[in-house]
Design a protein around this motif. Sequence first.
Motif, PDB file in Angstrom:
ATOM      1  N   SER A 101       0.818  -1.208   0.000  1.00 19.01           N
ATOM      2  CA  SER A 101       0.000   0.000   0.000  1.00 19.01           C
ATOM      3  C   SER A 101       0.853   1.260   0.000  1.00 19.01           C
ATOM      4  O   SER A 101       1.867   1.348   0.701  1.00 19.01           O
ATOM      5  N   ASN A 152       1.203   4.884   1.260  1.00 19.05           N
ATOM      6  CA  ASN A 152       0.675   5.609   2.413  1.00 19.05           C
ATOM      7  C   ASN A 152       0.812   7.116   2.303  1.00 19.05           C
ATOM      8  O   ASN A 152       0.118   7.849   3.006  1.00 19.05           O
ATOM      9  N   TYR A 209      -9.605   2.662   7.143  1.00 23.98           N
ATOM     10  CA  TYR A 209      -8.746   3.325   6.182  1.00 23.98           C
ATOM     11  C   TYR A 209      -8.676   4.817   6.476  1.00 23.98           C
ATOM     12  O   TYR A 209      -9.704   5.470   6.639  1.00 23.98           O
ATOM     13  N   ARG A 213      -5.720   6.204  -0.293  1.00 27.26           N
ATOM     14  CA  ARG A 213      -5.057   6.480   0.968  1.00 27.26           C
ATOM     15  C   ARG A 213      -4.244   7.764   0.936  1.00 27.26           C
ATOM     16  O   ARG A 213      -3.887   8.279   1.990  1.00 27.26           O
ATOM     17  N   SER A 272      -4.808   1.403  -2.057  1.00 21.55           N
ATOM     18  CA  SER A 272      -4.364   0.639  -0.890  1.00 21.55           C
ATOM     19  C   SER A 272      -4.083  -0.811  -1.261  1.00 21.55           C
ATOM     20  O   SER A 272      -3.923  -1.650  -0.385  1.00 21.55           O
ATOM     21  N   THR A 276      -1.032  -2.495  -6.667  1.00 22.03           N
ATOM     22  CA  THR A 276      -0.598  -1.179  -6.209  1.00 22.03           C
ATOM     23  C   THR A 276      -0.376  -0.261  -7.407  1.00 22.03           C
ATOM     24  O   THR A 276       0.319  -0.632  -8.357  1.00 22.03           O
TER      25      THR A 276
END
Length: 339
Positions: free
Chosen positions: A18, A20, A258, A302, A312, A318
């Motif tokens: 993920s 971030n 989330y 995210r 995410s 991804t």
Amino acid sequence: MESAYVVHKTLLNEHTDSVNALSFSPCGRYLASGSSDRSICIWKVSSSRFIFRVVFDSQINALLWHSVEKDTLICGCEDGAVFYLSDFSPTGFAGREVRLGVKDTPVFCLDLEPNMRLLAIGVGNEVHITKDGCLPSYTATTKLPHPQYKPQIEGRDCRIRPRSIHFYERGKRLIVSYLNHGVIAWDIDSMTALWHILLTGYSQTNTTVFMSRASSAVYLDLNAIVINTLQDGVYLFKLGSTKPVRKWVYDCEAEACYPLLVSFLHDGKAIISGSPTGSVCIWQTGSDDLYQVLPHSGERIRAWSYVATASSGKGADTYIKIWRAKYCLSSCTVLLVRS
């Protein structure tokens, strides 16, 4: 509103977990992405070309390009490490660590006050403020007090968790958005709370529910703060007021696992936010209208910046999308939305 967004580039195949955090360089030419795969990738925006990778000991939670030091990136990690990265070249880079004296405590958020050269760091249940660029063996910091409000919510982890931080009044004050403790504006000199926003709602059983905050953004020219909650939508406040000016509601039930980001666009004329559906919503600040939805195939969004968005997903799922304005305001050649 005079612009609509279309996909400019899709960035693939570099992160395996993920994403971030995203942050565009002040010049707008580069995008930095931080991931749970413990790496930072730097991309060239115009060509979507991957140009650099830095690997760390733990996942990356926060990224911030320095607004004064050229081509300098500040990052915060899950293990409590904070680094300044600069002088990127084919042969390597320069790295400086901000040593806070904490270990195995996640960094959640960062903010920089360029005039007074202050750096704020949300780490674990604390908010540290230190001199930007002053990096001895261990950095002297000022720590804000903990919020006095103590929620008691059955079934929820109510630890203190700062999710967004914003300097204002030239570094004299700091706004902290906590996951479970509301939004508090702190006077840094006196260490006192100036105002406190605590949002409440009602559950299906008609009992009072204290809402978690996913993130917030401040637009000083409008004297405004926008808050994205994990429960039901996005709230707009004037700084210092505890009564919302406007609210935009999600059209589905939220999942509180989330973090959902939010920021201002178009000189404060619009707000962009993540949503529980996995799409990114653009709202007009002067009305209740939803202006545009940027679809993301059901993945929760995210992080974004400039406008860039990231899923995410993990492994092959991804991806990062960079969106461009199809029609641009004459006074705005580059849209910069900081995460």
